[in-house]
Design an enzyme around this catalytic site. Structure first.
Site, PDB file in Angstrom:
ATOM      1  CD1 TRP A  79      37.126  64.811   4.808  1.00  0.00           C
ATOM      2  CD2 TRP A  79      36.680  62.762   5.583  1.00  0.00           C
ATOM      3  NE1 TRP A  79      37.010  63.960   3.735  1.00  0.00           N
ATOM      4  CE2 TRP A  79      36.745  62.706   4.176  1.00  0.00           C
ATOM      5  CE3 TRP A  79      36.409  61.588   6.288  1.00  0.00           C
ATOM      6  CZ2 TRP A  79      36.541  61.525   3.458  1.00  0.00           C
ATOM      7  CZ3 TRP A  79      36.195  60.401   5.575  1.00  0.00           C
ATOM      8  CH2 TRP A  79      36.271  60.380   4.178  1.00  0.00           C
TER       9      TRP A  79
ATOM     10  CG  ASP B 229      42.172  64.587   9.013  1.00  0.00           C
ATOM     11  OD1 ASP B 229      43.101  64.350   8.212  1.00  0.00           O
ATOM     12  OD2 ASP B 229      41.008  64.157   8.853  1.00  0.00           O
TER      13      ASP B 229
ATOM     14  CE  LYS C 101      41.787  61.684   0.451  1.00  0.00           C
ATOM     15  NZ  LYS C 101      41.383  61.973   1.815  1.00  0.00           N
TER      16      LYS C 101
HETATM   17  C1  LIG Z   1      40.239  61.314   2.735  1.00  0.00           C
HETATM   18  C2  LIG Z   1      40.158  61.934   4.093  1.00  0.00           C
HETATM   19  C3  LIG Z   1      39.884  61.174   5.259  1.00  0.00           C
HETATM   20  C4  LIG Z   1      39.602  59.707   5.193  1.00  0.00           C
HETATM   21  O1  LIG Z   1      40.751  58.999   4.973  1.00  0.00           O
HETATM   22  P1  LIG Z   1      40.754  57.384   4.918  1.00  0.00           P
HETATM   23  O2  LIG Z   1      42.218  57.112   4.832  1.00  0.00           O
HETATM   24  O3  LIG Z   1      39.963  56.988   3.720  1.00  0.00           O
HETATM   25  O4  LIG Z   1      40.135  56.879   6.187  1.00  0.00           O
HETATM   26  C5  LIG Z   1      39.892  61.820   6.470  1.00  0.00           C
HETATM   27  N1  LIG Z   1      40.120  63.142   6.565  1.00  0.00           N
HETATM   28  C6  LIG Z   1      40.363  63.899   5.482  1.00  0.00           C
HETATM   29  C7  LIG Z   1      40.619  65.371   5.648  1.00  0.00           C
HETATM   30  C8  LIG Z   1      40.391  63.320   4.213  1.00  0.00           C
HETATM   31  O5  LIG Z   1      40.640  64.082   3.133  1.00  0.00           O
END
Ligand SMILES: *Cc1c(COP(=O)(O)O)cnc(C)c1O
Length: 367
Positions: free
Chosen positions: A109, A176, A200
């Site tokens: 990511w 993030d 998540k």
């Molecule tokens: C799942 C995830 C993403 C991607 O998220 P989307 O909402 O599918 O774009 C980005 N960063 C992390 C750390 C993730 O776990």
């Protein structure tokens, strides 16, 4: 299907999916109720105006609970946008990268975020753990003081590493937190911006949360399209256009559940306890090894492990064995292999205990 049936079918499974992933049963039930009759309106939450008093209330409550649970200072806004965390990878540099940005590369990511930022200016990658398949968190790197911001991924959902502290940065810190938001208390004042997909640890897919310090904007000169400009959404309280109504409604239910269950400090205790039970078994069991060797770097949310070389041929057998006990979602990400058990806030300790028992019983069966 009645409510009772749903409860039963959800309870039978031990849901370790990485995302979308397990939600509190409370959230599921309250969402069903809202879909049938929203706030006594006689209408479904799916069919009322986002400008109705009832929905404006939902948005206000969700933002207020976000602030309360994470102790967010007054000079920050909470936004619910669309496009996922992946759109934030571009929206952040679009709004904030003037000349140069610094990134820490801790996984797939982070790499995607870095790739997007390169389209907007110079990008300095201060350190990377790619040399070892991202199985550790780099330490002792230098953050350039002339960078517009420093970007980290606090929890690496795929590799299973996590930065569990709020680090110090000489420049605005951006994180993030898609997969560890609300898993522990966070000192939000140390960050300029925190973002993530809701799917998540918060709610259904469709909402992207952004916690943003209001005064970090206005430092780039490029034209920013209205919808991709944070200022648009800050000025309108995240109601510039139609927000992801159902996803926000559902996320609000999770926030209420979290508050009723002691908030983020209590969630952290439960998460630490669950993770310890599973890591202890991985370390003890002769069939398995943790994918992340350094204990301090191990994620409390996504626990990655592999089958030891002598037993590799049993990988699929173990997945089948676990599936018979209602354990779902433990197959590792296709880029890493092995296993990954995601132990988000809503996962009960009982599910971890069922997985541990399956690991013990399988060990006895094959050795
Ligand atoms: C799942 C995830 C993403 C991607 O998220 P989307 O909402 O599918 O774009 C980005 N960063 C992390 C750390 C993730 O776990």
């Amino acid at each position: 299907m009645t409510n009772k049936d749903l409860k039963h079918s959800a309870m039978k499974k031990h849901n370790f999916y990485a995302g979308p992933s397990i939600l509190p049963q409370y959230t599921i039930e309250k969402t069903i109720e809202g879909i049938k009759d929203f706030a006594g309106t006689g209408l479904s939450v799916l069919e009322v105006s986002h400008r109705s008093k009832e929905f404006v209330d939902v948005m206000n409550q969700a933002q207020a609970l976000f602030k309360e649970l994470l102790n967010i200072p007054d000079d920050y806004s909470v936004l619910f946008l669309q496009g996922g965390a992946s759109t934030q990878f571009a929206m952040i540099p679009f709004n904030l990268l003037n000349k140069k940005a610094a990134y820490l590369d801790t996984g797939a990511w982070s790499s995607k975020a870095i790739k997007e930022a390169k389209g907007f200016g110079d990008v300095t990658v201060v350190a990377s753990s790619k040399d070892k398949g991202y199985n550790y968190i780099p330490k002792n790197y230098n953050i350039p003081t002339d960078a517009d911001y420093f970007h980290i991924t606090t929890n690496n959902t795929i590799a299973g590493t996590e930065i569990k502290e709020d680090i110090d940065s000489p420049v605005p810190l951006i994180a993030d937190m898609s997969s560890d938001i609300f898993s522990r208390p966070v000192d939000v004042s140390k960050y300029a911006l925190i973002y993530g997909g809701a799917q998540k640890n918060l709610g259904p897919a469709g909402a992207t949360f952004v916690i943003i310090k209001n005064d970090i904007l206005g430092k780039v000169n490029r034209h920013i399209p209205t919808m991709l400009n944070y200022k648009t959404h800050i000025d309108k309280g995240s109601m510039f256009n139609t927000p992801p109504v159902l996803a926000v409604f559902s996320a609000l239910q999770t926030l209420k559940w979290l508050k009723d269950n002691g908030g983020v400090a209590a969630a952290q205790k439960r998460n630490e306890e669950k993770a310890k039970i599973l890591y202890d078994e991985i370390d003890r069991n002769k069939l398995f090894s943790a994918a992340v060797p350094n204990e301090a770097d191990r994620s409390l949310m996504n626990i990655t492990f592999v089958m030891n070389d002598n037993y590799k041929q049993y990988e699929q057998d173990f997945l089948d064995f676990a599936a018979q006990r209602g354990i779902v979602g433990i197959k590792g990400h296709r880029s890493v292999g092995g296993f990954r058990a995601s132990t988000y806030n809503a996962l009960p300790k009982e599910s971890v205990e069922v997985l541990v028992k399956a690991m013990q019983d399988f060990e006895k069966q094959v050795s």
